[in-house]
Scaffold this active site. Structure first.
Site, PDB file in Angstrom:
ATOM      1  N   ILE A   1       0.828  -1.196   0.000  1.00  0.00           N
ATOM      2  CA  ILE A   1       0.000   0.000   0.000  1.00  0.00           C
ATOM      3  C   ILE A   1       0.864   1.248   0.000  1.00  0.00           C
ATOM      4  CG2 ILE A   1      -0.168   0.039   2.528  1.00  0.00           C
ATOM      5  CD1 ILE A   1      -3.091   1.009   2.178  1.00  0.00           C
ATOM      6  N   CYS A   2       0.292   2.353  -0.485  1.00  0.00           N
ATOM      7  CA  CYS A   2       0.926   3.662  -0.423  1.00  0.00           C
ATOM      8  C   CYS A   2       2.173   3.693  -1.309  1.00  0.00           C
ATOM      9  CB  CYS A   2       1.240   3.991   1.033  1.00  0.00           C
ATOM     10  SG  CYS A   2       1.672   5.716   1.363  1.00  0.00           S
ATOM     11  N   ALA A   3       3.332   4.003  -0.756  1.00  0.00           N
ATOM     12  CA  ALA A   3       4.567   4.061  -1.538  1.00  0.00           C
ATOM     13  C   ALA A   3       5.122   2.681  -1.855  1.00  0.00           C
ATOM     14  CB  ALA A   3       5.622   4.877  -0.788  1.00  0.00           C
TER      15      ALA A   3
END
Length: 471
Positions: free
Chosen positions: A183-185
Site C-alpha cells: 500500500i501507499c509508496a
C-alpha cells in the site's frame, strides 16, 4: 432530567471470526512488560544482524497454544490451521497503515507477525509513533505465510526495499502463488524494484503513481490482480485490509469486521454534527494535544490520532498511565509512549483526547492523575474529547452534563437519557466525541478543522488519500 444526549451509532454486526493471535499466541494480554526510559530516536543504520541496541524488552506473551484455532461459529469443523500473515515494519513505516492492517487481520482470526527490518525491535514510524515488533525479519526467513503485506510510508518503503531477507521472503511468496500486497509508496518503491509488479495491474499513492509501469497502473483505491493486492494510502487502508481479510477468510467474515469497525456508506447519516459552536483558540502556538494510553487501549484510535494531528503540525504527546512507557494495545500492538502520565501533568494541554478500547478504558478510568487533568481541563475551559468506550470516563466524572455526544454502543445502555440520530463525530462547544475505530479518521480531521481551519484539514485528508466530507 436530561443531562447527556447520545447520538446513536449505526448498527454493529456481531463478530464471528476466529480468535486472533500474534506469532501463534492468542491475544489475551498479561501486561507483564518493562520498557526503557524515553530516548530521542535517530534514523538507524541499514539492516544488520546486531543485537537489540536499544535494549527494548518486549512484552512477555502468554504461553503459546497449538497451531490451530477455532473456526467461525456455525462451521462444521472444530479447528483449522491458522492463517499466517507477515507485516514487516521499518524506520519511517506509515503507522496508520501498519496498525490498521494488524488490527483488521487479527480481528479476522489471522496469526499476524510484525517483523522489524531494523537491527532493533523498536521502530519509529513516519509520524513519530514508536512501535515494537514481535520479532526480527531474520526469524521469519524459513516460515511460510499465507499473506505477506507491506505497509507504505517514507522512508519506510525504502527500508523494506533494502532488506534482502524480506525481498527473498516476498519473492518466494509470489513465486509459489501465495498472497502478497502493498500500500501507499510500497508498490512503487519496494515491489517494483523487486520485479513483483510484472504484468500486474497496480495502484499506489498518487505521489508515486508516475513510477508505476504506465500500461499496468490503475487509479483506484484498491486493485486486486491475481495474488497481488495494492492500495493508495492511509485513508484507503480499511478497504485494503478488508479485501485481504476476505481473500483469507471469506466475504462473511470481512462483512462482520466492517460492521465492527463502524464502516460507513454514502447512505449513512451526516459524518459530523456540531452544537453550541465556539472557536477553539490556542493563542498562536502549536496546539498541545495529550493522548493518554494504557494496556488495552485501541491501537487504531491511538495511532490515527497521532498520525493525523502530527501531519497538521500539532504537538502530540502520548502519555502512558502504566508504570512503563510501553503498552500492549487491544489487538496486541506494542506502542511506546513519549512520557509517563506523571510527567505530562507538569504542563497544561490545549486538548486532551481519550482513546477507547474496553480494557484500556477501564485502566484509564483508574488513573488519579488523569482524572485530575480532566477536571482541570474542564474548569479552565479547555478542549477535551473521547472516542469509543472512553466516553464512559467523561460520563462518570460529570463532564458530559447537558452535552450531546456520539457514543460507542457499549455505553448507550448505561446512559439515562434518550439516544437520538447517528453521527460519526459530534462536537458540542469544547467537547468532541466519536463512535471509534474507522470513524477516528473523521474525528481527527474534525479536530484539525477546529484548530487550524478547513484548508489544512482538507490538505491533510488529501495526503491520506481520504475523501474529505463537504460538510
Amino acid at each position: 432530567m436530561s443531562s447527556l444526549i447520545l447520538l446513536r451509532p449505526s448498527p454493529v454486526a456481531v463478530a464471528v471470526a476466529a480468535t486472533p493471535t500474534t506469532g501463534g499466541v492468542p491475544l489475551t494480554p498479561t501486561f507483564t512488560s518493562a520498557a526503557p526510559p524515553r530516548q530521542k530516536p535517530s534514523p538507524p543504520s541499514k539492516r544488520s544482524t546486531k543485537t537489540n541496541s536499544n535494549h527494548i524488552i518486549p512484552i512477555t506473551p502468554p504461553t503459546p497454544s497449538p497451531s490451530t484455532t477455532s473456526t467461525t461459529e456455525g462451521s462444521n469443523s472444530s479447528s483449522v490451521p491458522l492463517k499466517k500473515v507477515l507485516v514487516p515494519i521499518g524506520y519511517g513505516t506509515e503507522e496508520m497503515e501498519a496498525v490498521i492492517l494488524i488490527h483488521v487481520l487479527r480481528q479476522a482470526g489471522a496469526d499476524v507477525t510484525v517483523a522489524s527490518v531494523e537491527p532493533q525491535l523498536q521502530v519509529e514510524a513516519a509520524k513519530g509513533t514508536k512501535l515494537v515488533a514481535d520479532t526480527s525479519i531474520e526469524a521469519c526467513s524459513d516460515q511460510i505465510f499465507d499473506l505477506v503485506v507491506l505497509p507504505g510510508g517514507m522512508p519506510g518503503s525504502v527500508r523494506l526495499r533494502d532488506c534482502e531477507v524480506l525481498q527473498k521472503i516476498t519473492c518466494k511468496q509470489a513465486e509459489e502463488n501465495r498472497l502478497y500486497g502493498a500500500i501507499c509508496a510500497a508498490p512503487a518503491i519496494t515491489l517494483l524494484p523487486w520485479g513483483l509488479l510484472r504484468r500486474k495491474k497496480t495502484t499506489c499513492h498518487p505521489a508515486f503513481f508516475d513510477k508505476l509501469p504506465t500500461f499496468w497502473a490503475v487509479k483506484s483505491n484498491l486493485q486486486v490482480s491475481g495474488g497481488l493486492t495494492t492500495s493508495r494510502g492511509p485513508g484507503t487502508t480499511y478497504e485494503f485490509a478488508l479485501s485481504l481479510a476476505e481473500q483469507l477468510f471469506g466475504e462473511s467474515v470481512a462483512k462482520d469486521i466492517a460492521g465492527l469497525l463502524f464502516m460507513r456508506t454514502a447512505d449513512d447519516n451526516a459524518v459530523k454534527k456540531e452544537f453550541n459552536k465556539v472557536e477553539w483558540s490556542v493563542d498562536h502556538h502549536a496546539p498541545s494535544v495529550l493522548v493518554p494510553v494504557a494496556h488495552g487501549s485501541e491501537e487504531i484510535e491511538v495511532v490515527t490520532l497521532i498520525d493525523i494531528l502530527r501531519r497538521a503540525k500539532a504537538n502530540v504527546i502520548v502519555a502512558s498511565i502504566e508504570k512503563t512507557h510501553e503498552v500492549l494495545a487491544s489487538k496486541g500492538t506494542k506502542i511506546v509512549a513519549d512520557v509517563l502520565i506523571s510527567d505530562a501533568q507538569e504542563s497544561s494541554h490545549d486538548l486532551i483526547i481519550l482513546p477507547g478500547g474496553t480494557a484500556g478504558t477501564e485502566r484509564l478510568s483508574k488513573s488519579r492523575i488523569l482524572k485530575k487533568l480532566l477536571k482541570e481541563q474542564n474548569s479552565a475551559g479547555r478542549i477535551y474529547g473521547a472516542i469509543c468506550s472512553s466516553l464512559s470516563i467523561l460520563h462518570k466524572q460529570g463532564l458530559l452534563k447537558n452535552k450531546r455526544a456520539a457514543a460507542h454502543s457499549s455505553i448507550i445502555d448505561k446512559a439515562e437519557d434518550e439516544a437520538i440520530n447517528g453521527a460519526a463525530v459530534v462536537i458540542d462547544g469544547k467537547l468532541i466525541t466519536s463512535e471509534g475505530l474507522s470513524t477516528v479518521t473523521d474525528f481527527a480531521l474534525a479536530v484539525v478543522n477546529k484548530l487550524f481551519g478547513n484548508g489544512r484539514a482538507r490538505s491533510v485528508a488529501e495526503g491520506l488519500v481520504f475523501e474529505y466530507p463537504n460538510s
